[in-house]
Design a protein around this motif. Sequence first.
Motif, PDB file in Angstrom:
ATOM      1  N   VAL A  48       0.845  -1.202   0.000  1.00 49.46           N
ATOM      2  CA  VAL A  48       0.000   0.000   0.000  1.00 49.46           C
ATOM      3  C   VAL A  48       0.878   1.248   0.000  1.00 49.46           C
ATOM      4  CG1 VAL A  48      -1.644   1.345   1.380  1.00 49.46           C
ATOM      5  CG2 VAL A  48      -2.014  -1.101   1.029  1.00 49.46           C
ATOM      6  N   GLN A  49       1.911   1.259   0.821  1.00 47.27           N
ATOM      7  CA  GLN A  49       2.820   2.406   0.871  1.00 47.27           C
ATOM      8  C   GLN A  49       3.552   2.600  -0.453  1.00 47.27           C
ATOM      9  OE1 GLN A  49       2.960   4.722   3.209  1.00 47.27           O
ATOM     10  NE2 GLN A  49       1.352   3.601   4.256  1.00 47.27           N
ATOM     11  N   LEU A  50       3.994   1.498  -1.067  1.00 45.24           N
ATOM     12  CA  LEU A  50       4.666   1.586  -2.371  1.00 45.24           C
ATOM     13  C   LEU A  50       3.716   2.127  -3.429  1.00 45.24           C
ATOM     14  CD1 LEU A  50       6.647  -1.767  -2.382  1.00 45.24           C
ATOM     15  CD2 LEU A  50       7.647   0.531  -2.389  1.00 45.24           C
ATOM     16  N   GLU A  51       2.472   1.655  -3.418  1.00 42.27           N
ATOM     17  CA  GLU A  51       1.491   2.132  -4.392  1.00 42.27           C
ATOM     18  C   GLU A  51       1.260   3.631  -4.238  1.00 42.27           C
ATOM     19  OE1 GLU A  51      -1.255  -1.810  -5.194  1.00 42.27           O
ATOM     20  OE2 GLU A  51      -1.821  -0.490  -3.534  1.00 42.27           O
ATOM     21  N   LYS A  52       1.124   4.098  -3.007  1.00 38.82           N
ATOM     22  CA  LYS A  52       0.927   5.528  -2.765  1.00 38.82           C
ATOM     23  C   LYS A  52       2.144   6.337  -3.191  1.00 38.82           C
ATOM     24  CE  LYS A  52      -2.239   5.141   1.139  1.00 38.82           C
ATOM     25  NZ  LYS A  52      -2.390   5.330   2.595  1.00 38.82           N
ATOM     26  N   ARG A  53       3.318   5.846  -2.817  1.00 38.52           N
ATOM     27  CA  ARG A  53       4.553   6.586  -3.079  1.00 38.52           C
ATOM     28  C   ARG A  53       4.849   6.710  -4.570  1.00 38.52           C
ATOM     29  NH1 ARG A  53      10.047   6.133   0.292  1.00 38.52           N
ATOM     30  NH2 ARG A  53       8.525   6.821   1.817  1.00 38.52           N
ATOM     31  N   TYR A  54       4.592   5.650  -5.327  1.00 38.03           N
ATOM     32  CA  TYR A  54       4.965   5.630  -6.744  1.00 38.03           C
ATOM     33  C   TYR A  54       3.790   5.740  -7.696  1.00 38.03           C
ATOM     34  CZ  TYR A  54       9.436   4.721  -4.767  1.00 38.03           C
ATOM     35  OH  TYR A  54      10.587   4.850  -4.022  1.00 38.03           O
ATOM     36  N   GLY A  55       2.572   5.913  -7.160  1.00 38.89           N
ATOM     37  CA  GLY A  55       1.410   6.140  -8.000  1.00 38.89           C
ATOM     38  C   GLY A  55       1.101   4.998  -8.945  1.00 38.89           C
ATOM     39  N   VAL A  56       1.284   3.785  -8.457  1.00 38.72           N
ATOM     40  CA  VAL A  56       1.047   2.601  -9.277  1.00 38.72           C
ATOM     41  C   VAL A  56       0.158   1.641  -8.493  1.00 38.72           C
ATOM     42  CG1 VAL A  56       3.103   1.388  -8.447  1.00 38.72           C
ATOM     43  CG2 VAL A  56       2.205   0.860 -10.698  1.00 38.72           C
ATOM     44  N   ARG A  57      -0.606   0.857  -9.226  1.00 39.81           N
ATOM     45  CA  ARG A  57      -1.453  -0.165  -8.594  1.00 39.81           C
ATOM     46  C   ARG A  57      -0.852  -1.523  -8.914  1.00 39.81           C
ATOM     47  NH1 ARG A  57      -4.408  -1.831  -4.783  1.00 39.81           N
ATOM     48  NH2 ARG A  57      -6.350  -2.850  -5.271  1.00 39.81           N
ATOM     49  N   LEU A  58      -0.490  -2.267  -7.881  1.00 38.38           N
ATOM     50  CA  LEU A  58       0.084  -3.590  -8.069  1.00 38.38           C
ATOM     51  C   LEU A  58      -1.009  -4.638  -7.936  1.00 38.38           C
ATOM     52  CD1 LEU A  58       3.292  -3.054  -5.930  1.00 38.38           C
ATOM     53  CD2 LEU A  58       3.143  -3.107  -8.421  1.00 38.38           C
ATOM     54  N   ALA A  59      -1.050  -5.559  -8.870  1.00 33.68           N
ATOM     55  CA  ALA A  59      -2.045  -6.626  -8.849  1.00 33.68           C
ATOM     56  C   ALA A  59      -1.688  -7.645  -7.767  1.00 33.68           C
ATOM     57  CB  ALA A  59      -2.093  -7.319 -10.207  1.00 33.68           C
ATOM     58  N   GLU A  60      -2.704  -8.281  -7.222  1.00 31.59           N
ATOM     59  CA  GLU A  60      -2.457  -9.293  -6.192  1.00 31.59           C
ATOM     60  C   GLU A  60      -1.506 -10.378  -6.683  1.00 31.59           C
ATOM     61  OE1 GLU A  60      -5.355 -11.021  -3.536  1.00 31.59           O
ATOM     62  OE2 GLU A  60      -6.681  -9.330  -3.975  1.00 31.59           O
ATOM     63  N   ALA A  61      -1.584 -10.719  -7.953  1.00 31.39           N
ATOM     64  CA  ALA A  61      -0.712 -11.743  -8.511  1.00 31.39           C
ATOM     65  C   ALA A  61       0.758 -11.329  -8.423  1.00 31.39           C
ATOM     66  CB  ALA A  61      -1.083 -12.024  -9.961  1.00 31.39           C
ATOM     67  N   GLU A  62       1.025 -10.020  -8.390  1.00 35.47           N
ATOM     68  CA  GLU A  62       2.401  -9.537  -8.305  1.00 35.47           C
ATOM     69  C   GLU A  62       2.958  -9.599  -6.879  1.00 35.47           C
ATOM     70  OE1 GLU A  62       3.022  -6.161 -11.601  1.00 35.47           O
ATOM     71  OE2 GLU A  62       1.340  -5.767 -10.238  1.00 35.47           O
ATOM     72  N   PHE A  63       2.084  -9.666  -5.884  1.00 36.49           N
ATOM     73  CA  PHE A  63       2.539  -9.642  -4.500  1.00 36.49           C
ATOM     74  C   PHE A  63       3.528 -10.776  -4.208  1.00 36.49           C
ATOM     75  CE2 PHE A  63      -1.581  -7.522  -2.730  1.00 36.49           C
ATOM     76  CZ  PHE A  63      -1.336  -6.423  -3.516  1.00 36.49           C
ATOM     77  N   ALA A  64       3.265 -11.943  -4.747  1.00 34.83           N
ATOM     78  CA  ALA A  64       4.140 -13.092  -4.494  1.00 34.83           C
ATOM     79  C   ALA A  64       5.541 -12.873  -5.042  1.00 34.83           C
ATOM     80  CB  ALA A  64       3.532 -14.354  -5.096  1.00 34.83           C
ATOM     81  N   GLU A  65       5.676 -11.988  -6.023  1.00 37.97           N
ATOM     82  CA  GLU A  65       6.980 -11.697  -6.612  1.00 37.97           C
ATOM     83  C   GLU A  65       7.792 -10.723  -5.760  1.00 37.97           C
ATOM     84  OE1 GLU A  65       6.756 -10.551 -10.766  1.00 37.97           O
ATOM     85  OE2 GLU A  65       4.800 -11.517 -10.894  1.00 37.97           O
ATOM     86  N   LEU A  66       7.174 -10.058  -4.821  1.00 41.98           N
ATOM     87  CA  LEU A  66       7.826  -9.014  -4.034  1.00 41.98           C
ATOM     88  C   LEU A  66       8.539  -9.624  -2.833  1.00 41.98           C
ATOM     89  CD1 LEU A  66       4.925  -6.407  -4.142  1.00 41.98           C
ATOM     90  CD2 LEU A  66       6.806  -6.682  -5.759  1.00 41.98           C
ATOM     91  N   THR A  67       9.623 -10.322  -3.092  1.00 37.34           N
ATOM     92  CA  THR A  67      10.296 -11.092  -2.048  1.00 37.34           C
ATOM     93  C   THR A  67      11.575 -10.465  -1.521  1.00 37.34           C
ATOM     94  OG1 THR A  67      11.454 -12.361  -3.734  1.00 37.34           O
ATOM     95  CG2 THR A  67       9.361 -13.266  -2.908  1.00 37.34           C
ATOM     96  N   SER A  68      12.100  -9.447  -2.206  1.00 42.36           N
ATOM     97  CA  SER A  68      13.349  -8.803  -1.791  1.00 42.36           C
ATOM     98  C   SER A  68      13.398  -7.411  -2.412  1.00 42.36           C
ATOM     99  CB  SER A  68      14.558  -9.613  -2.255  1.00 42.36           C
ATOM    100  OG  SER A  68      14.660  -9.571  -3.668  1.00 42.36           O
TER     101      SER A  68
END
Length: 83
Positions: A48-68
């Motif tokens: 949520v903070q990343l989306e606000k900071r960078y003005g982008v919407r990340l899909a739930e499917a992308e969450f699993a990729e956010l590991t590091s």
Amino acid sequence: MTKPAPTREELRDFFVEELELTDELLPYDAEFAVDLGIDSLTTMELVVQLEKRYGVRLAEAEFAELTSVNAVHAVLSARLGTA
């Protein structure tokens, strides 16, 4: 309006601040869940903070990729263009 993709350093600084860590405790390739013990609720809060900071919407499917930091950088660079 979306912002340009952040650098790896900017992302690490973001995670260091949000997770109250030091740079030494957060190498770019540290696995959030495995190495740092970050749970799914904290991951959602960070997204949520990343989306606000960078003005982008990340899909739930992308969450699993956010590991590091490296993985987040790759996803954001792909979505926003190379920093």
